[in-house]
Enzyme design. Structure first.
Site, PDB file in Angstrom:
ATOM      1  N   ARG A  16     -29.569  17.200  10.629  1.00 58.32           N
ATOM      2  CA  ARG A  16     -30.124  15.930  11.112  1.00 58.32           C
ATOM      3  C   ARG A  16     -31.639  15.921  10.989  1.00 58.32           C
ATOM      4  O   ARG A  16     -32.269  16.957  10.815  1.00 58.32           O
ATOM      5  CB  ARG A  16     -29.745  15.703  12.578  1.00 58.32           C
ATOM      6  CG  ARG A  16     -28.264  15.472  12.807  1.00 58.32           C
ATOM      7  CD  ARG A  16     -27.969  15.101  14.241  1.00 58.32           C
ATOM      8  NE  ARG A  16     -28.306  16.167  15.179  1.00 58.32           N
ATOM      9  CZ  ARG A  16     -28.368  16.026  16.491  1.00 58.32           C
ATOM     10  NH1 ARG A  16     -28.123  14.860  17.026  1.00 58.32           N
ATOM     11  NH2 ARG A  16     -28.642  17.049  17.271  1.00 58.32           N
ATOM     12  N   VAL A  65     -29.403  29.987  15.934  1.00 58.07           N
ATOM     13  CA  VAL A  65     -30.476  30.809  15.365  1.00 58.07           C
ATOM     14  C   VAL A  65     -31.072  31.805  16.366  1.00 58.07           C
ATOM     15  O   VAL A  65     -31.807  32.701  15.975  1.00 58.07           O
ATOM     16  CB  VAL A  65     -31.614  29.946  14.773  1.00 58.07           C
ATOM     17  CG1 VAL A  65     -31.128  29.145  13.589  1.00 58.07           C
ATOM     18  CG2 VAL A  65     -32.252  29.053  15.825  1.00 58.07           C
ATOM     19  N   ASN A  91     -36.615  25.479  10.065  1.00 58.13           N
ATOM     20  CA  ASN A  91     -36.831  24.164  10.662  1.00 58.13           C
ATOM     21  C   ASN A  91     -36.206  24.029  12.049  1.00 58.13           C
ATOM     22  O   ASN A  91     -36.652  23.193  12.840  1.00 58.13           O
ATOM     23  CB  ASN A  91     -36.248  23.095   9.730  1.00 58.13           C
ATOM     24  CG  ASN A  91     -36.132  21.742  10.410  1.00 58.13           C
ATOM     25  OD1 ASN A  91     -37.123  21.042  10.600  1.00 58.13           O
ATOM     26  ND2 ASN A  91     -34.911  21.369  10.790  1.00 58.13           N
ATOM     27  N   TYR A 156     -43.180  24.569  23.922  1.00 56.48           N
ATOM     28  CA  TYR A 156     -43.122  24.128  22.528  1.00 56.48           C
ATOM     29  C   TYR A 156     -44.422  24.457  21.792  1.00 56.48           C
ATOM     30  O   TYR A 156     -44.403  24.977  20.670  1.00 56.48           O
ATOM     31  CB  TYR A 156     -42.847  22.624  22.503  1.00 56.48           C
ATOM     32  CG  TYR A 156     -42.560  22.048  21.139  1.00 56.48           C
ATOM     33  CD1 TYR A 156     -41.312  22.227  20.524  1.00 56.48           C
ATOM     34  CD2 TYR A 156     -43.517  21.298  20.462  1.00 56.48           C
ATOM     35  CE1 TYR A 156     -41.040  21.676  19.275  1.00 56.48           C
ATOM     36  CE2 TYR A 156     -43.257  20.745  19.222  1.00 56.48           C
ATOM     37  CZ  TYR A 156     -42.012  20.942  18.634  1.00 56.48           C
ATOM     38  OH  TYR A 156     -41.760  20.391  17.393  1.00 56.48           O
ATOM     39  N   ALA A 159     -44.586  28.204  21.165  1.00 58.63           N
ATOM     40  CA  ALA A 159     -43.667  28.613  20.093  1.00 58.63           C
ATOM     41  C   ALA A 159     -44.210  28.216  18.727  1.00 58.63           C
ATOM     42  O   ALA A 159     -44.184  29.011  17.773  1.00 58.63           O
ATOM     43  CB  ALA A 159     -42.292  27.999  20.323  1.00 58.63           C
ATOM     44  N   LYS A 160     -44.730  26.991  18.624  1.00 58.26           N
ATOM     45  CA  LYS A 160     -45.211  26.498  17.333  1.00 58.26           C
ATOM     46  C   LYS A 160     -46.527  27.179  16.937  1.00 58.26           C
ATOM     47  O   LYS A 160     -46.784  27.396  15.748  1.00 58.26           O
ATOM     48  CB  LYS A 160     -45.370  24.976  17.368  1.00 58.26           C
ATOM     49  CG  LYS A 160     -44.035  24.230  17.481  1.00 58.26           C
ATOM     50  CD  LYS A 160     -43.124  24.503  16.289  1.00 58.26           C
ATOM     51  CE  LYS A 160     -41.900  23.600  16.278  1.00 58.26           C
ATOM     52  NZ  LYS A 160     -41.034  23.839  15.103  1.00 58.26           N
TER      53      LYS A 160
END
Length: 249
Positions: A16, A65, A91, A156, A159-160
């Site tokens: 998606r 994952v 991704n 977030y 993590a990024k």
């Protein structure tokens, strides 16, 4: 014209949104594509059918994952089906937004484990076959949140940002064998997630973006296809912003 004929790719979270757009773009340029998905079998089947309609081979793997064994199985499955993995796109990602003082430890942990640990597991799994082949393209999908930080997204953003560090470290480690490692950092992109945002917030995000609009999943996919191609052979350790000018580094 980007030509990926004869190449094979693995895309995590490919059923998606941005992952789907990436899988379809790589297939449109000639690559066979294996992709993982978490749970939406209907979306996975639809994406698989679209890839096959482009005349390419497609494999859909249901995989979490955050499980290193699942990452190994994904890469092994692609190797068995295609004989090689030329391109890996990390991704898969989730959000669990909240202010730091209210953020649960589970919300912190699950985002780090999916968005950063998951990328490490698949990157680690693909390293040996790519080293043997003395070639490969690894592209990690990071975010403007990892470059500039975002309120309510400590998990977030962390993590990024970690993914940017992983990209650069891996680029240095793997460069001598002809493997490039880069990242794409999308800004505000129109997906199922952002379409549900209140109109006032959407207007605010557009106002903050110099180009004055949301990006599209296809525009992110275009950047990935370029970094996966021979045209990008001399680019490694780079973070390519696809954000309408939102974060100018």
């Amino acid at each position: 014209m980007i030509d990926l004929s004869g190449k094979s790719a693995v895309v995590t979270g490919g059923s998606r949104g941005i992952g789907r757009a990436i899988a379809l773009r790589l297939a449109a340029q000639g690559a066979d594509v294996a992709f993982s998905y978490r749970g939406n079998e209907d979306a996975a089947a639809a994406t698989k059918a679209e890839i096959e309609a482009l005349g390419r081979r497609a494999l859909a793997f249901q995989a979490d994952v955050t499980d290193p064994e699942a990452a190994d199985a994904l890469i092994k499955g692609a190797l068995e089906a295609f004989g090689k993995v030329d391109i890996l796109v990390n991704n898969a990602g989730i959000t669990r937004d909240d202010l730091i003082m209210r953020m649960s430890l589970d919300a912190w942990r699950s985002v780090l484990e999916t968005n950063l640990f998951g990328a490490f597991y698949t990157l680690k799994a693909v390293t040996r076959p790519m080293l043997k082949a003395r070639s490969g393209r690894i592209i990690n999908i990071t975010s403007v949140s990892g470059q500039a930080g975002q309120m309510g997204q400590a998990n977030y953003s962390s993590a990024k940002a970690g993914l940017i560090g992983l990209t650069k470290a891996a680029a240095r480690e793997l460069a001598s064998r002809g493997i490039t490692v880069n990242a794409v950092a999308p800004g505000f992109v129109l997906t199922e997630l952002t379409q549900d945002l209140p109109e006032a917030l959407q207007a605010q995000l557009i106002e903050r973006t110099p180009l004055g609009r949301f990006g599209t999943a296809e525009e992110v996919a275009n950047a990935v296809a370029f970094l996966a191609s021979d045209e990008a052979a001399y680019i490694t350790g780079h973070i390519l912003a696809v954000d309408g000018g939102l974060v100018m580094m």
